[in-house]
Scaffold this active site. Sequence first.
Site, PDB file in Angstrom:
ATOM      1  N   HIS A  54       0.817  -1.216   0.000  1.00  0.00           N
ATOM      2  CA  HIS A  54       0.000   0.000   0.000  1.00  0.00           C
ATOM      3  C   HIS A  54       0.850   1.265   0.000  1.00  0.00           C
ATOM      4  CE1 HIS A  54      -4.190   1.376   0.488  1.00  0.00           C
ATOM      5  NE2 HIS A  54      -3.663   2.445   1.057  1.00  0.00           N
TER       6      HIS A  54
ATOM      7  N   ASP B 169       0.141   5.466  -1.137  1.00  0.00           N
ATOM      8  CA  ASP B 169      -0.909   6.407  -1.538  1.00  0.00           C
ATOM      9  C   ASP B 169      -0.439   7.507  -2.474  1.00  0.00           C
ATOM     10  OD1 ASP B 169      -3.678   6.064  -0.653  1.00  0.00           O
ATOM     11  OD2 ASP B 169      -2.830   5.862   1.338  1.00  0.00           O
TER      12      ASP B 169
ATOM     13  N   GLU C 108      -9.131   1.289  -2.877  1.00  0.00           N
ATOM     14  CA  GLU C 108      -9.327   1.410  -1.437  1.00  0.00           C
ATOM     15  C   GLU C 108     -10.737   1.896  -1.162  1.00  0.00           C
ATOM     16  OE1 GLU C 108      -6.385   3.668   0.682  1.00  0.00           O
ATOM     17  OE2 GLU C 108      -6.870   2.606   2.523  1.00  0.00           O
TER      18      GLU C 108
ATOM     19  N   HIS D  96     -13.745   1.483   3.101  1.00  0.00           N
ATOM     20  CA  HIS D  96     -12.720   2.350   3.685  1.00  0.00           C
ATOM     21  C   HIS D  96     -13.237   2.664   5.083  1.00  0.00           C
ATOM     22  CE1 HIS D  96     -10.207   6.073   4.207  1.00  0.00           C
ATOM     23  NE2 HIS D  96      -9.329   5.135   3.942  1.00  0.00           N
TER      24      HIS D  96
ATOM     25  N   HIS E 203      -9.287  -2.170   6.814  1.00  0.00           N
ATOM     26  CA  HIS E 203     -10.363  -1.168   6.964  1.00  0.00           C
ATOM     27  C   HIS E 203     -11.726  -1.756   7.336  1.00  0.00           C
ATOM     28  CE1 HIS E 203      -8.593   2.720   6.116  1.00  0.00           C
ATOM     29  NE2 HIS E 203      -7.882   2.177   5.137  1.00  0.00           N
TER      30      HIS E 203
ATOM     31  N   HIS F 161      -2.754  -3.245   4.387  1.00  0.00           N
ATOM     32  CA  HIS F 161      -2.048  -2.363   5.333  1.00  0.00           C
ATOM     33  C   HIS F 161      -2.751  -2.376   6.689  1.00  0.00           C
ATOM     34  CE1 HIS F 161      -5.121   0.075   3.431  1.00  0.00           C
ATOM     35  NE2 HIS F 161      -4.862   1.158   4.129  1.00  0.00           N
TER      36      HIS F 161
HETATM   37 ZN   LIG Z   1      -6.040   2.961   4.246  1.00  0.00          ZN
END
Ligand SMILES: [Zn+2]
Length: 432
Positions: free
Chosen positions: A48, A50, A153, A180, A221, A242
């Site tokens: 992961h 971003d 995500e 999420h 999540h 993650h």
């Molecule tokens: Zn996240």
Amino acid sequence: MNVRIPLLTSHLLLLTALMPSPAGAQSKDRALEHARKLLRSTPLIDGHNDLPWAIRESEKAPRDVAAYDLRTRTTGHTDLSRMAQGQVGAQFWSIYIPGEIKDSGYAKVQLEQFDIARRVIALYPDRLALALTADDIERSFKRGRVASLLGMEGGHAIENSLGALRSYYDLGARYMTLTHNVTLDWADAALDSTRHNGLTEFGREVVREMNRLGMLVDLSHVSPATMSDALDVTEAPVIFSHSSARALTDHPRNVPDSILARLPKNGGVVMVTFVPAFVSPEVAAWEAQAKEQENAIKEAVPDTVDQKRRFEEWKATHPRPTATLRQVADNIEHVRKVAGSDHVGIGSDFDGIDTVPEGLEDVSKFPELFAELIRRGWSDSDLKKLAGQNLLRAMRAAEATAARLQKTREPSTKTIEQLDGKGTSVSGKEKA
Ligand SMILES: [Zn+2]
């Protein structure tokens, strides 16, 4: 060389070389060398990062892929030179979109994030290569390119549509976190209210369709009940792209031991994250306290400028603790202990976090984490599994499951109304 060293000096040099190094500096270097060698032979796959969202939100030139020049040192955690230093072999680029945007439509933002990520990959063909399969990862690694995968995500992006899910697969998405931070019509999130106590029937159908497509079901999540329901229904290994260990830091985003214990049977992988509040109980407690404080100030002080000043004052007298590389290593060891060495990986969340653990400041630092585990006695075999072999195995199993299911199962055309009775409950109410 012809320079003659006087005898006494040469003896001194020899003695110095034979003396134990101060504070284990030498063993540190040896472990780091070992880590670097190991990561040259096996791809390090990070679950992961971003970067696509960081580019979208970049202050200087939002959404401008070329302006966010990865050939120079960026203001974020990620660029090409630091990736090379960190020996990143493959990267799941997160194509995150916030679950909180309700009015502009998720599809537009989701498609824009696919576009940003794919343009980043296309811009550096000498360094990055789009990867859609486990074989692609290994091929790119051998060619010296960072295999670049796309991970969605948040299941809110599919807007309750299996057709949208399939189209996103076709655009390259190879995992999707079911939620999420917002609970959906069909799945409970870890950080939001419990509406379904896990997955609804449509939520289970989403998992089944992801299995059929060969898109990894990502349980980072989601709430523990959603994790459990997904494990009940999935026919392929799941991942946590993650997340860290809840037994060490009691944060709702982490994975409880009861779920870790189910991974051997499922074949899945927990990719341990570096998010400070997920690996350090001190940081988690501070964040909870800070949130309380912020809310209390908002209630007590009407002016927003005053609110901000008061909160800054509080932070000045309550400094935020720092997470450490050792704590990340502790989480990795805990997942190995409970789930086993076949079920642990790495999912940094770089460029998705404001603060970083000491020792893991950016993408250049991965080898330091491996060096720490080498000093803790990890075998090469376990280190390779952690680096990426576990993820490759899980991905290949998901691909094989998809190939099998596609022989017998058509694309699902089920709707949430059919499966969860939305709408029928409304008419039921009217009758009552
Ligand atoms: Zn996240």
